[in-house]
Design an enzyme around this catalytic site. Sequence first.
Site, PDB file in Angstrom:
ATOM      1  CG  ASP A 139      -1.990   1.385   1.575  1.00 52.50           C
ATOM      2  OD1 ASP A 139      -2.901   1.713   0.636  1.00 52.50           O
ATOM      3  OD2 ASP A 139      -1.708   2.191   1.776  1.00 52.50           O
ATOM      4  CB  SER A 167      -3.540   1.886  -2.412  1.00 48.92           C
ATOM      5  OG  SER A 167      -2.683   2.814  -2.710  1.00 48.92           O
ATOM      6  CG  ASP A 168      -4.059  -2.710   1.037  1.00 51.35           C
ATOM      7  OD1 ASP A 168      -2.986  -2.896  -0.305  1.00 51.35           O
ATOM      8  OD2 ASP A 168      -3.326  -3.040   2.001  1.00 51.35           O
ATOM      9  CG  LEU A 169      -9.163   0.719   3.015  1.00 53.11           C
ATOM     10  CD1 LEU A 169      -9.010   1.231   4.341  1.00 53.11           C
ATOM     11  CD2 LEU A 169      -9.511  -0.606   3.870  1.00 53.11           C
ATOM     12  N   GLY A 172      -9.552  -3.373  -2.712  1.00 55.09           N
ATOM     13  CA  GLY A 172     -10.288  -4.885  -2.137  1.00 55.09           C
ATOM     14  C   GLY A 172     -12.088  -4.348  -2.578  1.00 55.09           C
TER      15      GLY A 172
END
Length: 392
Positions: A139, A167-169, A172
């Site tokens: 991230d 960025s991960d969220l 996802g």
Amino acid sequence: MSGGPLRDIHVLDLSRVLAAPYATMALGELGADVIKVERRPDGDETRQWGPPFVAGESTYFLSANRNKRSIALDLRNPDDQAVVRDLARNWADVVVENFKPRTLERWGLGLESLRQANPRLITASLRGYPAPDDSPGYDFVIQAGSGLMSITGPVDGEPAKVGVAVSDLTAGLFLLNGILAAMYERERTGKGDHVEVSLFGAQLAGLINVAQSYLVTGDPPQRYGNAHAQLAPYQTVRTADGWMALGVGNDSQFQTLCRVLGKREWADDPRFRTNPDRVAHRGALILALESVLQHRTTGEWVAELQAEGVPAGPVRTIPEAIDYAQASGHDLLEEVAHPTAGRYWTIRLPWNFSRSSGSRGMPPPRIDEHRQEILTLVETIRRSQGEEDYRE
């Protein structure tokens, strides 16, 4: 698990860390039965991420793994590979993974071969970068490399990351959307599909208006601190006792703001009359606003501005925001009972349905907690397929 809109869906979750596990947690919260396959013996990496820990449980892991069952396997072991293969071919509706490219193929678990054996299977992969780039994705590195950090932070300060793994969220949630779209397509065609999302691609898409401005004008975007590149006043402003977030989105709201502040003449000032005028004269506008706002507290201004329809709110700390959520009755938190961490509050995903309730309340699993019941499920599958019973 019952009651959610996805209550008949089975998800085999081979992913770890945050982006893909966040998507599978969302599927579980929508009612799906999610089996999380973890690496033996240590499990998901985030089980070791801390402090803080509660009774040995990482709060990071607790944040992204509700409503899942856990089994720990060594996927280099042929017997454990067979467990995953049987679940994917004969039980799962969805398989989610975020291994490095070609890893599953080396273990005899290639997604294409799984879909060939189970044509209704939906497979989903979370990558760092779009193919053929197989660089790992993290991230913080994605926030830096996507341009996000170049527009985040103080105007004259260093580039800054967002305070959570945004960025991960983002990735996802894109992965979740792709899986749900593939489910709808399967209802029409009877065939599964493969969904792939990259962290880099998701964060690039998340630059929305800022990236679009550059693509059209060729002007490199700048940092504006807490201000907005294309709206004014749309930022934090000082009051008598701290800060207030003021988000004026159109000229009508600005005119109302001027009336509330007792400065109707500002609405006719050629520097401030329209939003482009206010953006061009942002510095003078904020100085003028703060000269008035400094005479009353944030709470007083927020109450009056909100009553008149001007978007404004306090700048809360996280404890203050959670206290507000609990006191407001918005049903954004829930209490779960964990077998080792005990009872604790968590933030649930913010869906509310008029007909289905969603599946809530199952705590994040302990590593390998559901091993026996999952192996029993595999044994039942094998019996139904006329194969030998599974022996651990």
